[in-house]
Design an enzyme around this catalytic site. Structure first.
Site, PDB file in Angstrom:
ATOM      1  N   PHE A 132       3.169  -1.484   2.979  1.00  0.00           N
ATOM      2  CA  PHE A 132       2.901  -0.375   3.888  1.00  0.00           C
ATOM      3  C   PHE A 132       2.535  -0.939   5.258  1.00  0.00           C
ATOM      4  O   PHE A 132       1.722  -1.859   5.357  1.00  0.00           O
ATOM      5  CB  PHE A 132       1.760   0.481   3.324  1.00  0.00           C
ATOM      6  CG  PHE A 132       1.564   1.774   4.041  1.00  0.00           C
ATOM      7  CD1 PHE A 132       2.409   2.840   3.804  1.00  0.00           C
ATOM      8  CD2 PHE A 132       0.552   1.923   4.967  1.00  0.00           C
ATOM      9  CE1 PHE A 132       2.238   4.042   4.474  1.00  0.00           C
ATOM     10  CE2 PHE A 132       0.380   3.125   5.647  1.00  0.00           C
ATOM     11  CZ  PHE A 132       1.219   4.184   5.395  1.00  0.00           C
ATOM     12  N   ASP A 206      -4.240  -3.637  -2.358  1.00  0.00           N
ATOM     13  CA  ASP A 206      -4.303  -2.268  -1.851  1.00  0.00           C
ATOM     14  C   ASP A 206      -3.900  -1.339  -2.994  1.00  0.00           C
ATOM     15  O   ASP A 206      -2.779  -1.430  -3.520  1.00  0.00           O
ATOM     16  CB  ASP A 206      -3.359  -2.116  -0.649  1.00  0.00           C
ATOM     17  CG  ASP A 206      -3.507  -0.761   0.038  1.00  0.00           C
ATOM     18  OD1 ASP A 206      -3.883   0.212  -0.640  1.00  0.00           O
ATOM     19  OD2 ASP A 206      -3.228  -0.688   1.253  1.00  0.00           O
ATOM     20  N   TYR A 231      -7.220  10.215  -0.374  1.00  0.00           N
ATOM     21  CA  TYR A 231      -6.506  11.494  -0.232  1.00  0.00           C
ATOM     22  C   TYR A 231      -5.197  11.569  -1.011  1.00  0.00           C
ATOM     23  O   TYR A 231      -4.504  12.567  -0.954  1.00  0.00           O
ATOM     24  CB  TYR A 231      -6.257  11.826   1.248  1.00  0.00           C
ATOM     25  CG  TYR A 231      -5.598  10.738   2.071  1.00  0.00           C
ATOM     26  CD1 TYR A 231      -4.225  10.542   2.023  1.00  0.00           C
ATOM     27  CD2 TYR A 231      -6.346   9.926   2.904  1.00  0.00           C
ATOM     28  CE1 TYR A 231      -3.610   9.557   2.776  1.00  0.00           C
ATOM     29  CE2 TYR A 231      -5.757   8.932   3.659  1.00  0.00           C
ATOM     30  CZ  TYR A 231      -4.390   8.749   3.592  1.00  0.00           C
ATOM     31  OH  TYR A 231      -3.799   7.761   4.339  1.00  0.00           O
ATOM     32  N   LYS A 232      -4.832  10.509  -1.726  1.00  0.00           N
ATOM     33  CA  LYS A 232      -3.587  10.542  -2.499  1.00  0.00           C
ATOM     34  C   LYS A 232      -3.904  11.046  -3.912  1.00  0.00           C
ATOM     35  O   LYS A 232      -4.279  12.197  -4.066  1.00  0.00           O
ATOM     36  CB  LYS A 232      -2.919   9.175  -2.455  1.00  0.00           C
ATOM     37  CG  LYS A 232      -2.418   8.880  -1.027  1.00  0.00           C
ATOM     38  CD  LYS A 232      -1.929   7.472  -0.822  1.00  0.00           C
ATOM     39  CE  LYS A 232      -1.434   7.316   0.629  1.00  0.00           C
ATOM     40  NZ  LYS A 232      -1.309   5.927   1.035  1.00  0.00           N
ATOM     41  N   ARG A 385      11.457  10.725  -1.700  1.00  0.00           N
ATOM     42  CA  ARG A 385      10.343  10.251  -2.519  1.00  0.00           C
ATOM     43  C   ARG A 385       9.708  11.422  -3.265  1.00  0.00           C
ATOM     44  O   ARG A 385       9.370  12.441  -2.663  1.00  0.00           O
ATOM     45  CB  ARG A 385       9.313   9.565  -1.619  1.00  0.00           C
ATOM     46  CG  ARG A 385       8.217   8.868  -2.390  1.00  0.00           C
ATOM     47  CD  ARG A 385       7.357   8.028  -1.484  1.00  0.00           C
ATOM     48  NE  ARG A 385       6.562   8.837  -0.566  1.00  0.00           N
ATOM     49  CZ  ARG A 385       5.454   8.408   0.030  1.00  0.00           C
ATOM     50  NH1 ARG A 385       5.030   7.179  -0.168  1.00  0.00           N
ATOM     51  NH2 ARG A 385       4.788   9.184   0.844  1.00  0.00           N
TER      52      ARG A 385
HETATM   53  C1  LIG Z   1      -1.444   5.592   2.381  1.00  0.00           C
HETATM   54  C2  LIG Z   1      -1.644   4.136   2.554  1.00  0.00           C
HETATM   55  C3  LIG Z   1      -2.560   3.648   3.484  1.00  0.00           C
HETATM   56  C4  LIG Z   1      -3.265   4.602   4.378  1.00  0.00           C
HETATM   57  O1  LIG Z   1      -4.111   4.019   5.294  1.00  0.00           O
HETATM   58  P1  LIG Z   1      -5.020   4.962   6.200  1.00  0.00           P
HETATM   59  O2  LIG Z   1      -5.914   4.025   6.875  1.00  0.00           O
HETATM   60  O3  LIG Z   1      -5.709   5.929   5.281  1.00  0.00           O
HETATM   61  O4  LIG Z   1      -4.141   5.728   7.125  1.00  0.00           O
HETATM   62  C5  LIG Z   1      -2.764   2.268   3.539  1.00  0.00           C
HETATM   63  N1  LIG Z   1      -2.068   1.438   2.736  1.00  0.00           N
HETATM   64  C6  LIG Z   1      -1.173   1.890   1.847  1.00  0.00           C
HETATM   65  C7  LIG Z   1      -0.440   0.936   0.969  1.00  0.00           C
HETATM   66  C8  LIG Z   1      -0.907   3.251   1.737  1.00  0.00           C
HETATM   67  O5  LIG Z   1      -0.001   3.698   0.894  1.00  0.00           O
END
Ligand SMILES: *Cc1c(COP(=O)(O)O)cnc(C)c1O
Length: 426
Positions: A132, A206, A231-232, A385
């Protein structure tokens, strides 16, 4: 498999009653819980109570009387149960991006303090090209801040073991996302952690697409550091606080370090209400808190985490595998003539809780699906997705979603002009 078979599977599904724990709008098949979890039924009343009672009446006293001051650790301890961590190893704070910065800096500092290793040679932060972007951007920013001493090296998803073998003791930190955001491919956490540690590297995992969706055992994997998203699959609401994990052995090593993480804010201080000019970190995971947490957001996150704990990860995983298997089978059997190509691993053990298909018209196809009430998302350049949150997605939802996709492709519904306009958030 008929739609009636799916209805029968739903009737026999032990997780089916958990759907009532969510306030989902009617007429929607929500396959985007991997991006923004659905609203738990308890959240609105709980946030209302925090606003009207705890804030409105309790005013500032609620930091003590309503336990606000303990909320980051309390919710962190609940999340710990989902990821194989001890309560005192996890705390809620800030965003995933910020927590990555903290733990990555912390890992590099620990490496620098190991006398037996040559810091001059150990200069690589190893990650995956398809990680990401925020993870890569934060590492780039930190490397830049550290005067270019560290270098971010990126390899393909399956190339990590070979890269560790090749780079050996030059790797300071292996930083990976457990489940890839764009393909749903899942790394083998325990074996990669072991390989990295055998070379003397530290690991940062992560868990954004893992926590609350797939089994994670940070303790058994002897993981060093981890971060994750509220939030996921944890259903904490848009912009919910994230979490951070540090293995107890590292917390113990860092106990005497006056600056173990660089964002040395006052609430991570050993005694914030002494208001002394000199920073001294809290002894444990508390030092990863920076400033005043959002209590409204933490209260909402607590409601979300409870929805996951109520079902338990093993049951969620079993249903998630069944849902994703069913979706792949239904889509592939119905859409044989189309340009769809499975972009997720076919083996369920190598997949998280999402299924991705590549299609040259992925953006308008997804918009046409959303127009039919099937909500997934698009990831550039060509990914459709679909996330399967087993708490509230049914087998019949999967059947209906596959049928909607077949119908869109067969009728070329995505050619309609209203589906071609790209929006700011995809
Ligand atoms: C959703 C996600 C994030 C989100 O980071 P934020 O700081 O909350 O915007 C980070 N890393 C991964 C792998 C994600 O899927």
């Amino acid at each position: 498999m008929t739609r009636n078979d799916c209805l029968a599977r739903d009737a026999a599904d032990p997780l089916a009653p958990h759907r009532a724990a969510f306030a989902l709008p009617p007429g929607v098949i929500y396959l985007d819980g991997n991006s923004l979890g659905a609203l738990p039924a308890t959240t609105a009343a709980r946030v209302d109570e925090v606003v009207r009672q705890e804030w409105g009446r309790g005013l500032i006293g609620s930091w003590n009387t309503a336990g606000w001051v303990d909320l980051p650790a309390r919710v962190g301890a609940r999340i710990a149960e989902l990821i194989g961590a001890q309560a005192e190893e996890v705390i809620c704070a800030d965003s995933t991006s910020l927590n990555l910065f903290k733990v990555l800096a912390c890992a590099l500092r620990l490496q620098g303090q190991r006398p037996q290793l040559s810091m001059r040679e150990r200069r690589i932060i190893l990650s995956e090209r398809g990680n990401f972007p925020t993870d890569l951007y934060m590492a780039q920013g930190l490397a830049e801040l550290m005067g270019g001493h560290y270098e971010l090296q990126l390899v393909g998803f399956d190339e990590v073991p070979a890269a560790l073998a090749r780079l050996g003791e030059r790797v300071a930190v292996l930083m990976l996302t457990h489940v890839n955001f764009a393909t749903g491919a899942m790394h083998h956490m325990a074996s990669l952690t072991e390989l990295a540690q055998a070379k003397g590297a530290l690991t940062v995992w992560d868990l954004a697409h893992s926590a609350g969706a797939v089994p994670v055992d940070l303790g058994a994997a002897r993981a060093d550091f981890a971060v994750g998203c509220g939030y996921k699959y944890l259903n904490g609401g848009p912009g919910a606080p994230a979490f951070v994990y540090v293995a107890r052995r590292h917390l113990a090593t860092m106990a005497d370090d006056a600056f173990a993480q660089p964002l040395s804010g006052w609430l991570g201080h050993r005694a914030p209400f002494d208001f002394v000019p000199q920073y001294e970190p809290a002894p444990g995971i508390g030092r990863f808190v920076v400033g005043t947490p959002s209590i409204l957001a933490l209260a909402a996150l607590e409601c979300g985490v409870e929805t996951v704990l109520a079902a338990g990860v093993p049951a969620l995983r079993a249903k998630s595998v069944a849902l994703t298997e069913l979706f792949i089978e239904q889509v592939e059997s119905r859409c044989q003539e189309s340009e769809l190509r499975l972009a997720s691993p076919r083996q369920p053990a190598r997949r998280g809780s999402q299924v991705c298909f590549a299609h040259p018209q992925a953006w308008p196809v997804m918009q046409a699906l959303i127009g039919r009430g099937v909500i997934g998302d698009f990831r550039a350049p060509d990914i459709l997705r679909f996330g399967f949150a087993p708490l509230y997605v049914s087998y019949t939802d999967v059947w209906d979603a596959a049928e909607a996709l077949r119908e869109v492709l067969a009728t070329r519904a995505h050619d309609a002009p209203q589906y071609s306009q790209r929006k700011a958030v995809t």
